[in-house]
Design an enzyme around this catalytic site. Sequence first.
Site, PDB file in Angstrom:
ATOM      1  N   ALA A  14     -49.216 -22.932 -55.301  1.00 17.17           N
ATOM      2  CA  ALA A  14     -48.064 -22.053 -55.570  1.00 17.17           C
ATOM      3  C   ALA A  14     -47.811 -21.851 -57.064  1.00 17.17           C
ATOM      4  O   ALA A  14     -46.907 -21.118 -57.436  1.00 17.17           O
ATOM      5  CB  ALA A  14     -46.809 -22.626 -54.901  1.00 17.17           C
ATOM      6  N   SER A  15     -48.622 -22.491 -57.923  1.00 16.78           N
ATOM      7  CA  SER A  15     -48.296 -22.435 -59.355  1.00 16.78           C
ATOM      8  C   SER A  15     -48.573 -21.071 -59.979  1.00 16.78           C
ATOM      9  O   SER A  15     -48.009 -20.741 -61.017  1.00 16.78           O
ATOM     10  CB  SER A  15     -49.069 -23.523 -60.112  1.00 16.78           C
ATOM     11  OG  SER A  15     -50.456 -23.359 -59.932  1.00 16.78           O
ATOM     12  N   ARG A  16     -49.437 -20.290 -59.386  1.00 21.72           N
ATOM     13  CA  ARG A  16     -49.745 -18.969 -59.965  1.00 21.72           C
ATOM     14  C   ARG A  16     -50.391 -18.088 -58.906  1.00 21.72           C
ATOM     15  O   ARG A  16     -50.614 -18.519 -57.767  1.00 21.72           O
ATOM     16  CB  ARG A  16     -50.660 -19.115 -61.183  1.00 21.72           C
ATOM     17  CG  ARG A  16     -51.936 -19.847 -60.913  1.00 21.72           C
ATOM     18  CD  ARG A  16     -52.803 -19.950 -62.157  1.00 21.72           C
ATOM     19  NE  ARG A  16     -54.105 -20.472 -61.801  1.00 21.72           N
ATOM     20  CZ  ARG A  16     -54.402 -21.771 -61.775  1.00 21.72           C
ATOM     21  NH1 ARG A  16     -53.484 -22.651 -62.101  1.00 21.72           N
ATOM     22  NH2 ARG A  16     -55.599 -22.171 -61.402  1.00 21.72           N
ATOM     23  N   TYR A 158     -68.356 -21.092 -51.549  1.00 22.97           N
ATOM     24  CA  TYR A 158     -67.038 -20.471 -51.322  1.00 22.97           C
ATOM     25  C   TYR A 158     -67.016 -19.687 -49.999  1.00 22.97           C
ATOM     26  O   TYR A 158     -66.085 -19.815 -49.202  1.00 22.97           O
ATOM     27  CB  TYR A 158     -66.748 -19.548 -52.511  1.00 22.97           C
ATOM     28  CG  TYR A 158     -65.407 -18.860 -52.515  1.00 22.97           C
ATOM     29  CD1 TYR A 158     -64.258 -19.546 -52.907  1.00 22.97           C
ATOM     30  CD2 TYR A 158     -65.288 -17.513 -52.166  1.00 22.97           C
ATOM     31  CE1 TYR A 158     -63.023 -18.898 -52.939  1.00 22.97           C
ATOM     32  CE2 TYR A 158     -64.070 -16.872 -52.201  1.00 22.97           C
ATOM     33  CZ  TYR A 158     -62.939 -17.563 -52.598  1.00 22.97           C
ATOM     34  OH  TYR A 158     -61.711 -16.916 -52.626  1.00 22.97           O
ATOM     35  N   LYS A 162     -64.693 -20.417 -46.792  1.00 23.92           N
ATOM     36  CA  LYS A 162     -63.751 -19.397 -46.310  1.00 23.92           C
ATOM     37  C   LYS A 162     -64.066 -18.980 -44.872  1.00 23.92           C
ATOM     38  O   LYS A 162     -63.159 -18.679 -44.091  1.00 23.92           O
ATOM     39  CB  LYS A 162     -63.753 -18.193 -47.257  1.00 23.92           C
ATOM     40  CG  LYS A 162     -63.207 -18.514 -48.657  1.00 23.92           C
ATOM     41  CD  LYS A 162     -61.782 -19.049 -48.602  1.00 23.92           C
ATOM     42  CE  LYS A 162     -61.142 -19.167 -49.977  1.00 23.92           C
ATOM     43  NZ  LYS A 162     -59.770 -19.681 -49.920  1.00 23.92           N
ATOM     44  N   ILE A 191     -58.115  -9.312 -55.570  1.00 24.89           N
ATOM     45  CA  ILE A 191     -56.700  -9.344 -55.941  1.00 24.89           C
ATOM     46  C   ILE A 191     -56.622  -9.722 -57.423  1.00 24.89           C
ATOM     47  O   ILE A 191     -57.349 -10.632 -57.866  1.00 24.89           O
ATOM     48  CB  ILE A 191     -55.939 -10.399 -55.095  1.00 24.89           C
ATOM     49  CG1 ILE A 191     -56.238 -10.234 -53.591  1.00 24.89           C
ATOM     50  CG2 ILE A 191     -54.448 -10.371 -55.374  1.00 24.89           C
ATOM     51  CD1 ILE A 191     -55.841  -8.924 -52.981  1.00 24.89           C
TER      52      ILE A 191
HETATM   53  P1  NDP Z   1     -55.618 -18.785 -58.773  1.00 22.05           P
HETATM   54  O1  NDP Z   1     -56.814 -19.354 -59.433  1.00 22.05           O
HETATM   55  O2  NDP Z   1     -54.769 -17.806 -59.510  1.00 22.05           O
HETATM   56  O3  NDP Z   1     -54.672 -19.984 -58.251  1.00 22.05           O
HETATM   57  C1  NDP Z   1     -55.215 -21.033 -57.519  1.00 22.05           C
HETATM   58  C2  NDP Z   1     -54.103 -21.947 -57.076  1.00 22.05           C
HETATM   59  O4  NDP Z   1     -54.689 -23.053 -56.373  1.00 22.05           O
HETATM   60  C3  NDP Z   1     -53.313 -22.511 -58.224  1.00 22.05           C
HETATM   61  O5  NDP Z   1     -51.957 -22.593 -57.873  1.00 22.05           O
HETATM   62  C4  NDP Z   1     -53.907 -23.896 -58.394  1.00 22.05           C
HETATM   63  O6  NDP Z   1     -52.939 -24.806 -58.893  1.00 22.05           O
HETATM   64  C5  NDP Z   1     -54.231 -24.265 -56.958  1.00 22.05           C
HETATM   65  N1  NDP Z   1     -55.265 -25.289 -56.880  1.00 22.05           N
HETATM   66  C6  NDP Z   1     -56.560 -25.210 -57.252  1.00 22.05           C
HETATM   67  N2  NDP Z   1     -57.183 -26.362 -57.052  1.00 22.05           N
HETATM   68  C7  NDP Z   1     -56.252 -27.215 -56.542  1.00 22.05           C
HETATM   69  C8  NDP Z   1     -56.283 -28.581 -56.140  1.00 22.05           C
HETATM   70  N3  NDP Z   1     -57.396 -29.330 -56.210  1.00 22.05           N
HETATM   71  N4  NDP Z   1     -55.140 -29.139 -55.667  1.00 22.05           N
HETATM   72  C9  NDP Z   1     -54.015 -28.406 -55.592  1.00 22.05           C
HETATM   73  N5  NDP Z   1     -53.913 -27.114 -55.947  1.00 22.05           N
HETATM   74  C10 NDP Z   1     -55.029 -26.534 -56.437  1.00 22.05           C
HETATM   75  O7  NDP Z   1     -56.154 -18.189 -57.410  1.00 22.05           O
HETATM   76  P2  NDP Z   1     -55.663 -16.948 -56.516  1.00 22.05           P
HETATM   77  O8  NDP Z   1     -54.200 -16.856 -56.519  1.00 22.05           O
HETATM   78  O9  NDP Z   1     -56.478 -15.790 -56.900  1.00 22.05           O
HETATM   79  O10 NDP Z   1     -56.198 -17.429 -55.100  1.00 22.05           O
HETATM   80  C11 NDP Z   1     -55.379 -18.046 -54.133  1.00 22.05           C
HETATM   81  C12 NDP Z   1     -56.175 -18.157 -52.849  1.00 22.05           C
HETATM   82  O11 NDP Z   1     -56.602 -16.865 -52.446  1.00 22.05           O
HETATM   83  C13 NDP Z   1     -57.444 -19.003 -53.006  1.00 22.05           C
HETATM   84  O12 NDP Z   1     -57.666 -19.758 -51.845  1.00 22.05           O
HETATM   85  C14 NDP Z   1     -58.528 -17.949 -53.146  1.00 22.05           C
HETATM   86  O13 NDP Z   1     -59.776 -18.424 -52.725  1.00 22.05           O
HETATM   87  C15 NDP Z   1     -57.992 -16.852 -52.241  1.00 22.05           C
HETATM   88  N6  NDP Z   1     -58.533 -15.535 -52.538  1.00 22.05           N
HETATM   89  C16 NDP Z   1     -58.320 -14.932 -53.758  1.00 22.05           C
HETATM   90  C17 NDP Z   1     -58.847 -13.687 -54.003  1.00 22.05           C
HETATM   91  C18 NDP Z   1     -58.637 -12.974 -55.286  1.00 22.05           C
HETATM   92  O14 NDP Z   1     -59.222 -11.877 -55.457  1.00 22.05           O
HETATM   93  N7  NDP Z   1     -57.853 -13.465 -56.218  1.00 22.05           N
HETATM   94  C19 NDP Z   1     -59.654 -12.989 -52.995  1.00 22.05           C
HETATM   95  C20 NDP Z   1     -59.804 -13.709 -51.762  1.00 22.05           C
HETATM   96  C21 NDP Z   1     -59.256 -14.928 -51.553  1.00 22.05           C
HETATM   97  P3  NDP Z   1     -53.120 -25.788 -60.146  1.00 22.05           P
HETATM   98  O15 NDP Z   1     -54.343 -25.345 -60.890  1.00 22.05           O
HETATM   99  O16 NDP Z   1     -51.851 -25.594 -60.910  1.00 22.05           O
HETATM  100  O17 NDP Z   1     -53.258 -27.129 -59.514  1.00 22.05           O
END
Ligand code: NDP
Length: 251
Positions: A14-16, A158, A162, A191
Amino acid sequence: MSDTTQRVAVVTGASRGIGRAVALRLADPKRANRHVVLSARSEGPLNDLKAVIEAAGGKATVLAVDVGDAKALQTAVDSVAERLGRLDILVNNAGITKDGLALRMSDEDWDLVLDTNLKSAFVATRAAARHMMRGRFGRIVNISSTSGVVGNAGQANYAAAKAGMIGLTKTIARELGAKGITCNALAPGFITTDMTDNLPQNIKDDLQKMIAVRRLGTPEDIAAAVEYLTSEESGFLTGQCLVVDGGMTMA
Ligand code: NDP
């Protein structure tokens, strides 16, 4: 004292990006009005988001945990459900990429992506479902990807994770449907988030041509769909994978 009539929604990652938009949407008192549990690895950005939600009249709790640590994740989900007195909604959104061609991919990069993206969804679901069963209501949404639906060169780890989430979704839907718990996957296309920011502009331009609506998606496009999948009225929708990709794959 906390209000135990308000439904509690855990959002990982949820951080970003997408997770942040989902949390904001679910916490909005004029919309879903959920008490949202904001989860990611470090507390800083989650505390900032909690302040934004509370300033808008919503409720939020911060839960810092590395979803790759199965034991810590299980304990974190249990403890927050006990503390808030309930757990109704789980959005398994935390995810990472470690891209590379399959023939050059290391075991470490395979395991890291599978553990962070897929095993975490299983562990969080197993923990959360026990609390959902008590209320005979649950909504689980697994954030998959079009890579998991149609594959993507350079993303063997990945795409496997998925795609695995989609199998997990259908199985949980079958196992828990009779308990009032639905489970659906949502597969976003491209996205605009940190995850896609580092794509070269020419790749983004080419991608745009493959997308029927001729734009990349926004985190809010995904949050809107998650709001519906976690709503009270979506109880007859389960075991599905909703592709939200602007008509890129039409899979
Ligand atoms: P971001 O890289 O912007 O954010 C990823 C989030 O996951 C952050 O909040 C991060 O938090 C958290 N995260 C990563 N690793 C861990 C961990 N080990 N433990 C806890 N939290 C973790 O990604 P998106 O918002 O783009 O993606 C979100 C989801 O959507 C993902 O599952 C991605 O695979 C999926 N997705 C995204 C697409 C896109 O085009 N953006 C397309 C298809 C799917 P922090 O680093 O603060 O811990």
